[in-house]
Enzyme design. Structure first.
Site, PDB file in Angstrom:
ATOM      1  N   SER A 227      -3.306 -11.856   4.187  1.00 51.67           N
ATOM      2  CA  SER A 227      -3.652 -12.028   3.164  1.00 51.67           C
ATOM      3  C   SER A 227      -2.733 -12.696   2.182  1.00 51.67           C
ATOM      4  O   SER A 227      -2.889 -13.231   1.188  1.00 51.67           O
ATOM      5  CB  SER A 227      -4.101  -9.829   2.047  1.00 51.67           C
ATOM      6  OG  SER A 227      -3.443  -8.966   2.998  1.00 51.67           O
TER       7      SER A 227
ATOM      8  N   LYS B 224       0.791  -1.493   0.075  1.00 59.18           N
ATOM      9  CA  LYS B 224       0.323   0.088  -0.312  1.00 59.18           C
ATOM     10  C   LYS B 224       0.790   1.562  -0.531  1.00 59.18           C
ATOM     11  O   LYS B 224       0.367   1.671  -0.455  1.00 59.18           O
ATOM     12  CB  LYS B 224      -1.074  -0.103   1.664  1.00 59.18           C
ATOM     13  CG  LYS B 224      -1.665  -1.083   1.726  1.00 59.18           C
ATOM     14  CD  LYS B 224      -3.208  -0.938  -0.220  1.00 59.18           C
ATOM     15  CE  LYS B 224      -3.777  -1.847   0.328  1.00 59.18           C
ATOM     16  NZ  LYS B 224      -5.183  -2.430  -1.147  1.00 59.18           N
TER      17      LYS B 224
END
Length: 759
Positions: free
Chosen positions: A257, A41
Site C-alpha cells: 500500500s 494502524k
C-alpha cells in the site's frame, strides 16, 4: 525516556523522496512504518481501544475481536498486550505469512476465512461471533469506529501541519478502512482548506493487501466520498514496482500500500505546476517477504503476462512448446465497431504479433457473433434478411481491421455456422447434471459448480438479479442462472432463425457460443483468452463454467483483459457507438494515428480521448517518420565501430519491456530514447549508408510487433526541393540569416530540417 511503548506511537518523520519528475514539485514521505508496531494502524488501534475504555464498552472481562488484513491486528496486538486484553482476529487466509507470525508472537488468536471472500469474509465472521456472543467479545469494528479517523484528526494531520509549517499543496493516502483520509480531510478542511486530499483506491480484483476497492467490498461506515477532493486508482503492478523502486533508489523498504501511495504521488506531481506533496507510507516491507512483492525469481528473458485468473503476473508457459493457441472475443456484427471494441482488437493484435516475433507459431481464433438479439433486431429494423445484414457489418469490420493494420486471425468462425456444436456442448452440460430445461429454454445451474467466480472473484450471494441476460423474458429456477439455449420467438420461427432440439425450437445464447467455437478450433484447454475487462463477468465467468462442466478442464490457462476507451470520463460503449474509426477519420486522424493512440497506453489501462493526447500522438509519429526518412536518405558518414552494440541494446531493451506484460509505455520510451541517441550520431556523421540500412532493418523488426512506423519514401514537391537547394546554397555562402529564413519556410510546410556537421 517513555513510560510505555504506547507513548512512542506517532510523531513519525517526513523525508523528501527524489522520484518527482517535476523539479518544481517536492514529494515528502511520512514514514508510518517507524511506529512501534510497524504501521500507521498503531495510531488507530490505540485510539479505538482508549475510546472504548473511556466509554465503558471495553472491560477486562471481554475479549477484543476485530476483522483485519494484518496491520490493524498488529497494532491491536501491541496495545492489547500492554493493556492486558485478550485478542481474537479474523482475517483472510491470503494475508502474508509474516503478519500471521507477528500476530501469533504477540499473543493474538487468529481465525482464518476463505481467501476468495477477501476482507469481506473476515468482517462477516467477526460480526457473527460478536452477534452470537455479546457477553464475550468487544468488536472494535474499525470500519465503523469514529475513533479510527480521530487518531489522524488529532495526530497525523497535526503533525503534517507542524512539520511543513502548513506549506503543503496535496496530501495523498491509500484507502483501506479509510480512517486516515477521513481524519486528514476533517482537520485540513478546518485548518488549511487549500490542501487537496487525494485518496488512492486499488482496481477491481486487486492484489494489494490492506486496501479496498469500494465497488467490490463493503464500504466502511466511516467513509464519506464527499470529503475527498479526488480519488485515483493504482494498478497492482504499478504499486509493486514503485515499492521496489523506493527500496533500490531511496533506501525505503515499504509495503504494497505504501508503493500504491507513492505511485499516485509520482503521477500527481506531473499534474501540478509546483508545490509540495505529502504522501503517507503506511507500512514497511518486511511483512511482505513471503509474497511476490520483492520476488527476484523471474527467469531472465521469460515472457510474463498478467493473468486475470489469479490476478498476478506470471511466466507464460505454452501447452505445446513453440506453439500458442489464442482465442479472442470478436465483434457482435449489428453495427460498425466502436473504438472501445477496436482497442481490444489492437491489443490482441499486439499480443499475437509479439508472440510471433518471439518465435512462436500462433493460431489465433476470433469469433464473429452474427446470431443474437442485437443482430436479429438490427436485421428486422433494416428490412434485410439476417445474413445480408450481418454480411455488410462483417465486411465493415474486416475493413476496419485493415485500416488499423491488424493482422487477420487464422480463423473467423461465425456463430451461425456452429450451432450444432453449441447444442452438442449444451447436451454435455445437461448430461453432467449442471444444466436444466424449463419452458423449452435450457439454463446453467451455477449453484452446482463450486468453482464459479474463480475468474471475477464474484460471490453467488453478491450477483445482482438482473445482471444476467434476458432475465425478464425467460423463467429460471434461480434468477442468477444463465441461459444456454433460448426458446425461439415467433418472429424467429417465421423467418427460420431457429434450430430443432430435444427441448424444442431454440437459438443459442451468447455465453454458449464462445466456448463451443473455441474448443472446436483450438481444444478443450488452450493457452490464452483475450478480451475487454467489462466482459469478465458474467460472460467469461460463464464461458469457464460451461467448459468445466462439460469437460472437467479449464477453458484457457491465461486470461488477458484490456481496459476501455474513455471520452469525457465515460466509457465508449453502445450508448456512444458513433465514436468509431470513420468518425475519427472525419476529424482528420489517419488510421495509423488511431492505431498508435489505441496502442500507446498499456493495455490494462484506459485509453483516454483528448485533443492533447492526439496532438502528442501526431508529434511522436512525425518524430519517428523524420527519423526513418533521415536514415533512408543518409549517404555520407563514418563507419561507427559500436553500431552492432547499439543494435543489440535496442533489441534487448525492447524485448525486456515487451516481455514484462507487453509494457508498451516502456517499449516506446526505449524507442524514442534510442532515436535521440542515433540522431546525435547522425548529426556528427558517425553513421554511414551501410549503418543506416542496418538500423532501418532493426526498426522494421520492431515494427513487425508495433505496426506504427512508415518506411515509405516521401517524394518532395518541386517547391520544397527548390527551397532546400536555395538553403544549401545560402549555407555554402555562409549566409546564415537567409538559411534560417528558408528553414522557417520549410518547417511551416511540415519539413523537419536536420543539418549534419561538416567533416
Amino acid at each position: 525516556m517513555y513510560d510505555s511503548l504506547i507513548d512512542t506511537i506517532g510523531n513519525t518523520p517526513l523525508v523528501e523522496v527524489g522520484l518527482s519528475e517535476n523539479s518544481k514539485v517536492r514529494i515528502l514521505a511520512k514514514l508510518e512504518y517507524l511506529n512501534p508496531g510497524g504501521s500507521i494502524k498503531d495510531r488507530a488501534a490505540l485510539s479505538m481501544i482508549e475510546h472504548a475504555e473511556k466509554s465503558g464498552q471495553l472491560t477486562k472481562d471481554k475479549t477484543v475481536i476485530e476483522a483485519t488484513s494484518g496491520n490493524t491486528g498488529i497494532g491491536l496486538a501491541l496495545v492489547c498486550s500492554i493493556k492486558g486484553y485478550k485478542l481474537v482476529l479474523t482475517m483472510s487466509e491470503s494475508v502474508s505469512l509474516e503478519r500471521r507470525k507477528i500476530l501469533e508472537a504477540r499473543g493474538a488468536a487468529i481465525i482464518l476465512t476463505p481467501s476468495h471472500l477477501s476482507s469481506d469474509g473476515a468482517i462477516e465472521e467477526a460480526y457473527r461471533l460478536t452477534r452470537e456472543n455479546p457477553d464475550v467479545y468487544f468488536n472494535v469494528d474499525q470500519y465503523n469506529n469514529e475513533a479510527n479517523w480521530m487518531a489522524h484528526y488529532h495526530g497525523t494531520a497535526e503533525e503534517i501541519l507542524d512539520q511543513t509549517k502548513g506549506q503543503v499543496s496535496m496530501v495523498i493516502a491509500t484507502m483501506g478502512t479509510c480512517g486516515t483520509v477521513m481524519g486528514l480531510s476533517r482537520k485540513f478542511k478546518e485548518k488549511a482548506p487549500s490542501i487537496e486530499i487525494v485518496g488512492v483506491e486499488p482496481s477491481v480484483g486487486h492484489k494489494i493487501q490492506g486496501l479496498k476497492n469500494m465497488k467490490e467490498s463493503y464500504p466502511p461506515g466511516i467513509y464519506d466520498k464527499r470529503r475527498l477532493d479526488r480519488i485515483v486508482t493504482v494498478e497492482d503492478e504499478e504499486a509493486f514496482e514503485t515499492a521496489r523502486l523506493l527500496a533500490k533508489q531511496e533506501g525505503l523498504f515499504v509495503g504494497m500500500s505504501s508503493g500504491a501511495a507513492m505511485a499516485a504521488a509520482v503521477n500527481q506531481a506531473k499534474s501540478i505546476k509546483s508545490g509540495t506533496i505529502v504522501v503517507i507510507l503506511p507500512d514497511g516491507g518486511e511483512r511482505y517477504l513471503s509474497t511476490n512483492l520483492f520476488s527476484t525469481s523471474d527467469k531472465k528473458g521469460s515472457f510474463r503476462l498478467f493473468n486475470t485468473l489469479g490476478r498476478e503476473k506470471m511466466d507464460f508457459v505454452p501447452r505445446e512448446k513453440g506453439k500458442v493457441g489464442i482465442y479472442s472475443c470478436g465483434p457482435t456484427v449489428h453495427a460498425r465497431m466502436h473504438l472501445g471494441e477496436a482497442r481490444r482488437f489492437v491489443f490482441s493484435d499486439l499480443l499475437c504479433r509479439y508472440l510471433e516475433y518471439s518465435g512462436y507459431q500462433v493460431n489465433h481464433v476470433m469469433n464473429i457473433t452474427d446470431l443474437d438479439d442485437k443482430t436479429i433486431e438490427g436485421a428486422e429494423k433494416s428490412g434485410l434478411e439476417l445474413e445480408a445484414f450481418t454480411k455488410k457489418n462483417i465486411d465493415d469490420f474486416k475493413n476496419d481491421l485493415g485500416l488499423l493494420c491488424i493482422k487477420p486471425a487464422n480463423s473467423f468462425p461465425l456463430a451461425s455456422d456452429h450451432v450444432d456444436e453449441m447444442i452438442s456442448l449444451t447436451e454435455k452440460v445437461v448430461g453432467k447434471g449442471m444444466g436444466y430445461e424449463k419452458l423449452r429454454s435450457v439454463y446453467f445451474d451455477i449453484s452446482r459448480l463450486s468453482s464459479y467466480g474463480r475468474l471475477s472473484g464474484i460471490r453467488l450471494d453478491k450477483i445482482k438479479v438482473g445482471s444476467t441476460v434476458d432475465l425478464e423474458d425467460y423463467e429460471k429456477e434461480n434468477p442468477r442462472d444463465f441461459t444456454l439455449l433460448k426458446r425461439s420467438r415467433l418472429n424467429e420461427l417465421k423467418k427460420g432463425n431457429y434450430w430443432e432440439t430435444q427441448w424444442g425450437n431454440i437459438r443459442p445464447s451468447w455465453h454458449i457460443q464462445c466456448p463451443a467455437m473455441a474448443m472446436k478450433y483450438l481444444s478443450s484447454n488452450f493457452d490464452i483468452h483475450t478480451s475487454a475487462r467489462h466482459l469478465i463477468f458474467p460472460h467469461h465467468e460463464n464461458e469457464i463454467a460451461i467448459a468445466e462442466a462439460a469437460t472437467g478442464q479449464l477453458l484457457a490457462n491465461y486470461w488477458m483483459h484490456c481496459g476501455p476507451v474513455t471520452i469525457d470520463g465515460k466509457e465508449v460503449d453502445e450508448e456512444n457507438r458513433f465514436f468509431n474509426i470513420p468518425y475519427l477519420m472525419e476529424q482528420k486522424l489517419t488510421p495509423r494515428e488511431i492505431r498508435f493512440w489505441l496502442l500507446s497506453t498499456n493495455y490494462r489501462r484506459p485509453v483516454i480521448y483528448s485533443e492533447e493526447r492526439l496532438e502528442q500522438v501526431r508529434k511522436t509519429l512525425k518524430r519517428m517518420d523524420n527519423f526513418i526518412e533521415t536514415l533512408t536518405l543518409l549517404k555520407a558518414g563514418q563507419n561507427f565501430s559500436e553500431l552492432d552494440h547499439l543494435i543489440n541494446s535496442i533489441i534487448k531493451e525492447f524485448n525486456a519491456a515487451m516481455d514484462d506484460d507487453l509494457n508498451i509505455a516502456a517499449a516506446l520510451s526505449i524507442i524514442l530514447k534510442k532515436i535521440k541517441e542515433i540522431n546525435i550520431l547522425i548529426d556528427n556523421q558517425y553513421i554511414d549508408s551501410q549503418g543506416s540500412e542496418k538500423l532501418i532493418n532493426v526498426f522494421k523488426q520492431i515494427n513487425s510487433v508495433l505496426g506504427i512506423f512508415s518506411f515509405e519514401a516521401h517524394s518532395l514537391d518541386r517547391d520544397t526541393q527548390s527551397l532546400i537547394e536555395q538553403r544549401d546554397a545560402a549555407r555554402e555562402e555562409k549566409n546564415w540569416v537567409l538559411a534560417d529564413e528558408i528553414r522557417s519556410k520549410l518547417e511551416l510546410k511540415g519539413v523537419d530540417v536536420r543539418d549534419q556537421k561538416s567533416q
